[in-house]
Every structure is written in structure tokens, then in C-alpha cells.
Design a protein around this motif. Structure first.
Motif, short mmCIF file in Angstrom:
data_model
loop_
_atom_site.label_atom_id
_atom_site.label_comp_id
_atom_site.label_asym_id
_atom_site.label_seq_id
_atom_site.Cartn_x
_atom_site.Cartn_y
_atom_site.Cartn_z
N ALA A 44 -64.32 -5.58 1.48
CA ALA A 44 -63.69 -6.86 1.14
C ALA A 44 -62.37 -7.02 1.87
CB ALA A 44 -63.49 -6.96 -0.37
N TYR A 45 -61.59 -5.95 1.90
CA TYR A 45 -60.30 -6.01 2.59
C TYR A 45 -60.49 -6.23 4.09
CZ TYR A 45 -55.54 -4.75 3.99
OH TYR A 45 -54.28 -4.77 4.53
N LEU A 46 -61.40 -5.49 4.68
CA LEU A 46 -61.70 -5.67 6.10
C LEU A 46 -62.26 -7.06 6.37
CD1 LEU A 46 -61.96 -4.49 8.97
CD2 LEU A 46 -64.22 -3.63 8.31
N GLY A 47 -63.07 -7.55 5.42
CA GLY A 47 -63.69 -8.87 5.57
C GLY A 47 -62.68 -10.00 5.68
N LEU A 48 -61.52 -9.85 5.06
CA LEU A 48 -60.49 -10.88 5.15
C LEU A 48 -60.07 -11.11 6.60
CD1 LEU A 48 -58.24 -9.82 2.13
CD2 LEU A 48 -59.81 -11.75 2.22
N PHE A 49 -59.94 -10.02 7.34
CA PHE A 49 -59.54 -10.13 8.75
C PHE A 49 -60.70 -10.61 9.61
CE2 PHE A 49 -56.51 -7.30 6.81
CZ PHE A 49 -55.32 -7.72 7.35
N THR B 132 -59.82 -13.65 -3.56
CA THR B 132 -59.85 -13.64 -5.02
C THR B 132 -60.76 -12.51 -5.52
OG1 THR B 132 -59.52 -16.04 -5.06
CG2 THR B 132 -60.34 -15.01 -7.08
N PHE B 133 -61.92 -12.35 -4.88
CA PHE B 133 -62.83 -11.26 -5.25
C PHE B 133 -62.14 -9.91 -5.07
CE2 PHE B 133 -65.76 -7.94 -3.86
CZ PHE B 133 -66.59 -7.85 -4.98
N TYR B 134 -61.46 -9.73 -3.94
CA TYR B 134 -60.76 -8.47 -3.67
C TYR B 134 -59.70 -8.20 -4.74
CZ TYR B 134 -57.64 -5.15 -1.32
OH TYR B 134 -56.85 -4.07 -1.03
N PHE B 135 -58.97 -9.25 -5.12
CA PHE B 135 -57.94 -9.11 -6.14
C PHE B 135 -58.56 -8.70 -7.48
CE2 PHE B 135 -54.59 -11.56 -8.80
CZ PHE B 135 -53.89 -10.39 -9.02
N ILE B 136 -59.65 -9.36 -7.85
CA ILE B 136 -60.32 -9.03 -9.13
C ILE B 136 -60.88 -7.61 -9.09
CG2 ILE B 136 -62.27 -9.61 -10.62
CD1 ILE B 136 -61.85 -12.56 -9.78
N TRP B 137 -61.47 -7.24 -7.95
CA TRP B 137 -62.03 -5.88 -7.81
C TRP B 137 -60.92 -4.84 -7.95
CZ3 TRP B 137 -66.95 -4.41 -7.93
CH2 TRP B 137 -67.28 -3.11 -7.55
N ALA B 138 -59.77 -5.15 -7.40
CA ALA B 138 -58.62 -4.23 -7.52
C ALA B 138 -58.15 -4.15 -8.97
CB ALA B 138 -57.49 -4.68 -6.61
N LEU B 139 -58.16 -5.29 -9.68
CA LEU B 139 -57.78 -5.29 -11.10
C LEU B 139 -58.72 -4.40 -11.92
CD1 LEU B 139 -56.92 -9.07 -11.71
CD2 LEU B 139 -55.33 -7.15 -11.85
N ILE B 140 -60.00 -4.47 -11.60
CA ILE B 140 -60.99 -3.65 -12.33
C ILE B 140 -60.69 -2.16 -12.15
CG2 ILE B 140 -63.44 -3.01 -12.41
CD1 ILE B 140 -64.07 -5.92 -11.64
N SER B 141 -60.11 -1.80 -11.01
CA SER B 141 -59.87 -0.38 -10.74
C SER B 141 -58.89 0.26 -11.71
CB SER B 141 -59.37 -0.20 -9.30
OG SER B 141 -58.01 -0.59 -9.16
N ILE B 142 -58.15 -0.54 -12.48
CA ILE B 142 -57.27 0.02 -13.50
C ILE B 142 -58.06 0.90 -14.45
CG2 ILE B 142 -55.75 -0.52 -15.46
CD1 ILE B 142 -55.01 -3.11 -14.03
N ALA C 279 -60.51 1.66 1.15
CA ALA C 279 -61.82 2.26 0.85
C ALA C 279 -61.66 3.44 -0.10
CB ALA C 279 -62.52 2.68 2.13
N ALA C 280 -60.64 4.26 0.12
CA ALA C 280 -60.40 5.40 -0.76
C ALA C 280 -59.99 4.95 -2.16
CB ALA C 280 -59.32 6.31 -0.17
N ASP C 281 -59.21 3.88 -2.23
CA ASP C 281 -58.75 3.35 -3.52
C ASP C 281 -59.86 2.64 -4.29
OD1 ASP C 281 -56.20 4.29 -3.16
OD2 ASP C 281 -55.33 2.36 -2.61
N LEU C 282 -60.65 1.81 -3.58
CA LEU C 282 -61.55 0.88 -4.25
C LEU C 282 -63.02 1.08 -3.90
CD1 LEU C 282 -59.38 -2.34 -3.72
CD2 LEU C 282 -59.47 -0.89 -5.76
N GLY C 283 -63.34 2.11 -3.14
CA GLY C 283 -64.73 2.33 -2.77
C GLY C 283 -65.18 1.39 -1.67
N ILE C 284 -66.45 1.44 -1.36
CA ILE C 284 -66.98 0.69 -0.23
C ILE C 284 -66.86 -0.82 -0.42
CG2 ILE C 284 -69.37 0.69 -1.12
CD1 ILE C 284 -70.25 1.03 1.85
N VAL C 285 -67.02 -1.28 -1.66
CA VAL C 285 -66.93 -2.72 -1.92
C VAL C 285 -65.51 -3.23 -1.65
CG1 VAL C 285 -67.12 -4.52 -3.68
CG2 VAL C 285 -68.80 -2.67 -3.61
N GLY C 286 -64.53 -2.54 -2.18
CA GLY C 286 -63.14 -2.95 -1.95
C GLY C 286 -62.72 -2.80 -0.51
#
Length: 778
Positions: free
Chosen positions: A356-361, A73-83, A346-353
Motif C-alpha cells: 500500500a505504501y509503495l502503491g502511493l508512489f 486512507t486504506f494505508y492509514f486504516i491498516w496502520a491503525l489496525i496494527s495497534i 513492510a516490516a511494520d505492517l506486513g505485505i499489505v501495508g
């Protein structure tokens, strides 16, 4: 919950998995229809949960208290913010609509799975997935058989993509289902085992003939996981049964390997794509494909290091990557992805995104190890291992490719992850305990869910409608547009604003206004879309044509030079730049442009365009130009056809050099044909080349030139017999006749007939032919 509810779970799982059978439905890319379908299924499932909200209230709270869901959910919200900071906000929204669809597949299935006895539904789900695997694998094998039984007798893996976009996605979509097929084999009786073994064999055979190396790595990985866990957790007295279980997996794969390797070694494909053994060996070598992937990774890493906190915006790497590719990719080809979803995140969303994506796995891997080594989970080890093997397949593919974009892969990932974590809710005494303080989880999920899914359906529907138009507009991107303006100008919806090849949609429409000499309207659209994808300079390319038509050669030169020097491997940009320099009588600029272009793409076409530009400025040929032409015939013996126009212009009835090294008198009719062609008098030029062929009936270039004249004049039906005639000559080894015959057939709407000539052109190593085969040989 009632046992009958398991049927609801299986029903919804089946309709999610049915996305594998959704075709392009008239769109330029199959994923348009597939994402629309998936988002609609999300809405249906959420509606079912709403009507049974009292039953699923606890499940929703429990699922959204789990650490994986919270991070997702955090990853999804962080991606939404990138708009808010995306390079192209509309493209970010388009990609986020797909992320929303994926997110709700996971949450919906997790809610439906909550506290259900895994033993009741895992086998039926495995059967469903195995059936999908069988049909996809059967399609690949059928395509393979049809190819080797054809007149050409060769197999191109790009023709066996099915509803998966490309061969890599098809192969990845197959391998991720293997674990569930294995579960079916291990937990059914004789008929189930036979079906499972056959499916595993045809699936493995299909993977091997698709020769997608990332799936070889995945296959090896899951084989090691299964063998290691089976042997480690066996009971001492069950060593024999453990070996048999492993054999069920290994034997069909080994047989598939040998049969596929033998099949590929016995057909022409072995000479172009290689047998299975060659491809496996190439995994460890510094080959072209591997070095190309490393280059893409380096670009993503460099961009991330320069933008560590705020990236390019979700789904915008396709735009951020362009500056890294201008010296590596030809024409207007843009590598959509970095071939590593973790680097791309990482390129799309920076280190946090990215983390977060890697953290899911990481969470998935940690939970799997807990199940393996904690006694309370011992009854769920096999279920978890099977699900983990599927997730591992996805992880490997994500490390080497870009499964995030493809619906079939996202569906399988979310199904696998939901199944992976299902035991967590069975073992936990009060899985919803942590969620009790959150009183509004249920209404929030329902309300926000309907809003997001509704938005996703809206966006995905618009993308699908756009893709239906793009199928025709992009089909004539390399030729003069033929569609009527009324068919195009209002046909595109708001989303997306980029084509399937990252060209601005409004710039595509501007071409049609330009064709109809509506220059102001064309320029308006170009100005409106200047910021959509500025790095590709396609808008500058169209502006060059507009200013040229208006005889404004200063502006023509400005935009032509800007496009070319920022994207120097594009032949169309090179031609425009030379044209602009010739109109300004600037030989210094012509030489500069030629020097830059041949640094990347030296050959017959480079020399031809250069000499024609110099000829226009000088009004004739000098000794240096003749020497350059003679040298080109020597250095590019397999690329002499593009030199014919320059040769005809320069010769003017004097002695000229032939590719064979012999000096012969130039055919005057051929020379006159070249002059008429240069003036745009294509019918008269064709007549001259026909006369030239009567004097030199053994010179295939005259027949090919006749065909090219008719083709350029859009008399496609008349061009084909001359392309056929030219192709019959043994010394015609360029593949050009076959290629342009195929393009003539496409222009006539006979796309299916174009595949044969394209395959023939491939045999003659015609450049960049694979992308046309992928488009028309389906």
C-alpha cells in the motif's frame, strides 16, 4: 470558486511550511514541537473547512473518490489496525499521531486546491517554498563560515542541522525544494530569476558541503527528469529556449559543486568526511556506510519474510531491529530505522501495508506519465513535472533513509503530492460524480477528522512535554543522575513510554529511585516496563545495580549475565557482568565474559576491566595477568589510558611495562592512587596522583588521573585545569582529556562551551565522539 479564495490557500500553505522554522522549544528533539505545531495547523484548517462546508462539500467528495486518497486512507486504516498486534502499542500510537497529521495535511490542501486555476497559485507557492529553501541554505552556509573561521578551522556537517534533526534530513529538506525554485526562475522576470539562481546556488552549495550522498542521487535524478522532459516536449523552433531553461538549473549547480569541493578540500574536514568528489565516488564503493545500510536492509527483509502478513506494528521497527543489531552496534545505540521506508513499512505492517505504501508512489508515477503523454493534460505538463520532481526526491530519500519521521519532509511530500494531482480535478468533467453515492463523506470527514486530529494533538503534546524532560534526563544517562527525584518521578506523561534512544521511560525514572535507595519503588517501575523494550535489557541493567546494593549477588549475576550475553557490545553491561562474576569468585565466568566481549571490542578498556575483575578474585596479580597487561600495551599503543587502573593495581611497586616498550620503576604514589580510586576514595586518590605528578612532571597520565578523580567525585570545576594540563602534552593523543573536559562542562550546565573540547577530541579520533558533537555542538 472565487479568486480571493486563492489567498486562503496560500495562507494555509504558508503556515504549514512555517514548520521549517519551529525550533525544539526546549525538547530533546525538534520534531516534538514540530509535530505538535503541524497537528494544530491541521485543526485550524479543518475548522475553516467546517465553517465553509457548503463550499467544500463537492471538493471533499471528489478528493475522497480519487484513487490516491482511497489508497492513502486504506494505508492509514491498516496502520491503525496494527495497534492491536504491535510490539509496543503505545509507540505505535505515538507514530500514528504523526501519520494522522501528515494525512490531514494532504487532504486539507487537496480540498483547498480543488478546481482552482493552477496558474493562479503555483508561482506564489513556488515563491514561498523558495524562501524557505533560501533561509535553510543560508543557515548551512553561515554555520560553515563560522566553523572555518573558528580556532579549529574545521566543519562538521552534523552541526548544520538547523531545525531538521540531522544533516541527512537537512540535505533532503533542501533538495526537495529545488524543483519549485527552478519553477520560480523559469516564470519570473529579472529580479525573480536572480533571486532564484542565487537560492539554487546556495542550496546546491549547502547540499554538497553537507555531503549526504542520498541527496546527490536525488539531484542527479531530478536533473535528468527536467532535462529529458524539457527537450522531449519542446517545440522544434524552441530548442534554444529549452537549452536555456536547462542551463538555469545546471549552471548554478555546477558552480556550487566546484566552489564547495574547493572549500572542503582546503579545510580539515576533507581529511575526515572527504571532499565532494570523494563522497560521490564512494556511492559506488563497498564502503562502511553503504555496507551498514545494506545490513539494516537485510534485517528488515529477514523480519518481513518471517512475518509476511502481520509485522511488528506501525513505528515499531526500532524495537524489532534490536536482535539484528546486538553484534553490530556498540553500547545502547539502536538504529531507529532501516534506512529504507519501503522495507520498514513492510516490516511494520506486513505485505499489505508495504505494498500500500509503495502503491502511493506508483499511482503518482502513473499519473505523471498520463499528464506527459495525454494531450488533454498538455497545459499542465510543467506544473506536474515540477511536482513530480519533488516527489521523486522524496522517493529516493525514502529508499535510502527515513523521511517518514521528520515533519519538514512530510510537509513537503504532502504539498507536492497535492499539487501533483490538482490538475486531475480540473480536467475531469465531473470529478465528484463517483462520490455521489457516498452521502456521508462530508460529515464523516469533518467528524472523524476532528476526532483524529484532536487525538493527534493530545498525543503530540504529551510527546513534546516528555521530550522537554528527556532533554535533561538523557543528558545524564551516562553519569550518576543529579536531578532531584521530585523533578522526575511525575514529570513524564503517559505517551511515549520510550525515550529518544528507546530506553523505557519508567526505567529511566527507576534510576532516580535507586539512587535514593528506594529499591522497592525502583523495582516496581522496572517490572511495569519489562515489556516496553525487553530486547535491549536496560531494565536488567538497573536490576543488577539494585540487587548488588542489596548484597544479593546471585540475582546480581543472573541479571548482569542476561543483559551482557544478549547485548555483548555494551561496555556498561560488560563491566556489570565482570563485577557479578568477581563477587561470586567465578574466574571461569570472568574468562568467558572477557572472551565474548573482546570478540567485538578488543582494546584497552576490555583488558583493564578483565584484569581488575581477576585481581579482585585472586587478591593480587599472577604472571599471566602481567603478561596480558604487557601485551595490551604493545597491541593497543593508542589505547593505553584505560589500562592505568589495572597497571597500578597489578604493579604494587614492582617492575611494570610502559606503552613505549621501556621498563621503569612504578611511581608508588600512582600505585596508591589507583588503590584509593578502586575503593571509591576519589579525593585521596587525586592527592596521590598530584604527588605522582611532582615525581614525574612529564607524565601526562598523572594529571589526567587527577582530573578523572575530581570528575568522578563530581568536582567538575576542579577537574578542568588538570584536563587542560594533560591535553598540552604532545604525546597525549587519545582525546580522553578533551572529551572529559567537555563532559565536565556539560555537567556544569555549560553545554555551549563543550563544543570546542569535543572537536579537539575528534581530531585525536576519540571513539564515538560524533554523537556527542551532534548533541552539544548546535
Amino acid at each position: 470558486m472565487k479568486k480571493g479564495a486563492d489567498y486562503i490557500l496560500l495562507f494555509f500553505s504558508a503556515i504549514y511550511l512555517a514548520v521549517h522554522f519551529i525550533p525544539d522549544l526546549g525538547g530533546a528533539d525538534v520534531m516534538g514541537a514540530q509535530w505538535l505545531y503541524t497537528s494544530i495547523v491541521d485543526l485550524v484548517v479543518l475548522g475553516y473547512i467546517l465553517f465553509n462546508r457548503k463550499i467544500y462539500a463537492e471538493a471533499i467528495s471528489a478528493v475522497f473518490s480519487h484513487q490516491f486518497t482511497l489508497l492513502y486512507t486504506f494505508y492509514f486504516i491498516w496502520a491503525l489496525i496494527s495497534i492491536s498486534y504491535a510490539m509496543n502499542a503505545i509507540e505505535a500510537i505515538v507514530c500514528l499521531a504523526r501519520l494522522a497529521s501528515t494525512f490531514f495535511i494532504f487532504t486539507n490542501l487537496s480540498i483547498l486546491l480543488y478546481k482552482k486555476d493552477i496558474k493562479n497559485y503555483y508561482l506564489p507557492l513556488a515563491i514561498l517554498i523558495t524562501i524557505v529553501l533560501f533561509f535553510d541554505a543560508f543557515y548551512v552556509m553561515r554555520t560553515f563560515k563560522e566553523a572555518i573561521d573558528s580556532e579549529l578551522g574545521s566543519f562538521n556537517p552534523n552541526n548544520a542541522t538547523g531545525n531538521n534533526g540531522n544533516k541527512n534530513v537537512m540535505a533532503a529538506s533542501l533538495i526537495i525544494k529545488f524543483p519549485f525554485c527552478l519553477y520560480l526562475i523559469l516564470n519570473t522576470k529579472i529580479f525573480g530569476k536572480i533571486f532564484g539562481v542565487i537560492t539554487l546556488f546556495v542550496g546546491a552549495f549547502s547540499i554538497f558541503i553537507l555531503i549526504a550522498r542520498s541527496t546527490f542521487v536525488s539531484l542527479l535524478g531530478i536533473m535528468i527528469i527536467f532535462a529529458a522532459t524539457t527537450l522531449y516536449f519542446r517545440k522544434k523552433e524552441n530548442i534554444k529556449s529549452s537549452i536555456i531553461s536547462i542551463a538555469y538549473f545546471l549552471v548554478p549547480v555546477i558552480f556550487a559543486f566546484f566552489f564547495s569541493n574547493l572549500a572542503l578540500s582546503n579545510i580539515n574536514e576533507a581529511s575526515s568526511s572527504g571532499a565532494v568528489t570523494d563522497r560521490i565516488q564512494s556511492i559506488q564503493l563497498n564502503n562502511q556506510a553503504s555496507s551498514g545500510r545494506l545490513h539494516l536492509w537485510e534485517g528488515a527483509i529477514d523480519y518481513f519474510l518471517k512475518h509476511p502478513f502481520i509485522g511488528d506494528g506501525y513505528g515499531n521497527w526500532k524495537l524489532a531491529s534490536i536482535p539484528y543489531e546486538k553484534e553490530f552496534t556498540n553500547d545502547l545505540f539502536v538504529p531507529y530505522h532501516s534506512h529504507n521506508d519501503f522495507l520498514e513499512a513492510a516490516a511494520d505492517l506486513g505485505i499489505v501495508g508495504g505494498l500500500a505504501y509503495l502503491g502511493l508512489f506508483i499511482i503518482a508515477f502513473i499519473f505523471t506519465f498520463q499528464v506527459w503523454f495525454k494531450e488533454k493534460y498538455k497545459d499542465y505538463r510543467l506544473f506536474t513535472t515540477i511536482s513530480f520532481m519533488a516527489v521523486a526526491c522524496y522517493f529516493i530519500d525514502a529508499f535510502l533513509n527515513f523521511p517518514t519521521e521528520r515533519t519538514s519532509m512530510q510537509t513537503m511530500l504532502t504539498v507536492s503530492v497535492a499539487l501533483l494531482f490538482a490538475p486531475a480535478y480540473l480536467i475531469q468533467k465531473d470529478p465528484a460524480k463517483k462520490a455521489k453515492p457516498f452521502k456521508f463523506v462530508l460529515p464523516a470527514y469533518i467528524i472523524i477528522g476532528f476526532l483524529l486530529i484532536g487525538g493527534s494533538i493530545f498525543i503530540n503534546k504529551q510527546v513534546y512535554e516528555s521530550l522537554k524532560v528527556q532533554k535533561y534526563v538523557m543528558g545524564e544517562i551516562d553519569a550518576d543522575p543529579k536531578m532531584a527525584l521530585d523533578e522526575v518521578k511525575d514529570a513524564f506523561p503517559m505517551f511515549p513510554n520510550l525515550s529518544t534512544s528507546t530506553l523505557p521511560i519508567k526505567a529511566l525514572v527507576a534510576r532516580y529511585y535507586f539512587r535514593d535507595k528506594m529499591y522497592e519503588e525502583s523495582m516496581r517501575l522496572l517490572k511495569e516496563s519489562d515489556d516496553v523494550n525487553p530486547a535491549l535489557h536496560y531494565n536488567d541493567f538497573i536490576k543488577t545495580a539494585i540487587f548488588s546494593a542489596q548484597q544479593n549477588f546471585d540475582s546480581t549475576a543472573f541479571y548482569a549475565y542476561r543483559a551482557f550475553y544478549n547485548w555483548p557490545r555494551a561496555t556498561s553491561y560488560y563491566k556489570n557482568a565482570l563485577y557479578a562474576a568477581a563477587k561470586k569468585k567465578d574466574t571461569v565466568e570472568i574468562n568467558k565474559i572477557y572472551k565474548v566481549y573482546k570478540k567485538y571490542r578488543d582494546g584497552g578498556e576490555a583488558v583493564n576491566q578483565y584484569l581488575m575483575a581477576m585481581y579482585e578474585v585472586k587478591g593480587g596479580a599472577d604472571k599471566n595477568m602481567i603478561n596480558i597487561l604487557d601485551s595490551a600495551y604493545i597491541h593497543f599503543p593508542k589505547d593505553t589510558v584505560p589500562l592505568l587502573n589495572a597497571k597500578n593495581l597489578l604493579a604494587r611497586g614492582v617492575l611494570g611495562s610502559q606503552g613505549s616498550g621501556q621498563t621503569v620503576f612504578t611511581n608508588q604514589y600512582s600505585t596508591d592512587g589507583g588503590k584509593l580510586f578502586a575503593k571509591g576514595k576519589y579525593t585521596q586518590a587525586a592527592n596521590m596522583y598530584i604527588k605522582a605528578s611532582t615525581i614525574e612532571p612529564n607524565n601526562y597520565t598523572h594529571y589526567e588521573n587527577v582530573a578523572i578523580c575530581y570528575y568522578t567525585n563530581k568536582n567538575f570545576e576542579k577537574s578542568i585545569p588538570y584536563f587542560d594540563k594533560a591535553a598540552t602534552f604532545a604525546n597525549n593523543n587519545t582525546g580522553k582529556s578533551e572529551f572529559f573536559k567537555a563532559m565536565s562542562l556539560v555537567a556544569m550546565g555549560k553545554n555551549s562551551d563543550a563544543c570546542g573540547p569535543l572537536q579537539a577530541a575528534k581530531k585525536k579520533n576519540y571513539p564515538d565522539i560524533d554523537k556527542f558533537i551532534a548533541q552539544y555542538c548546535k
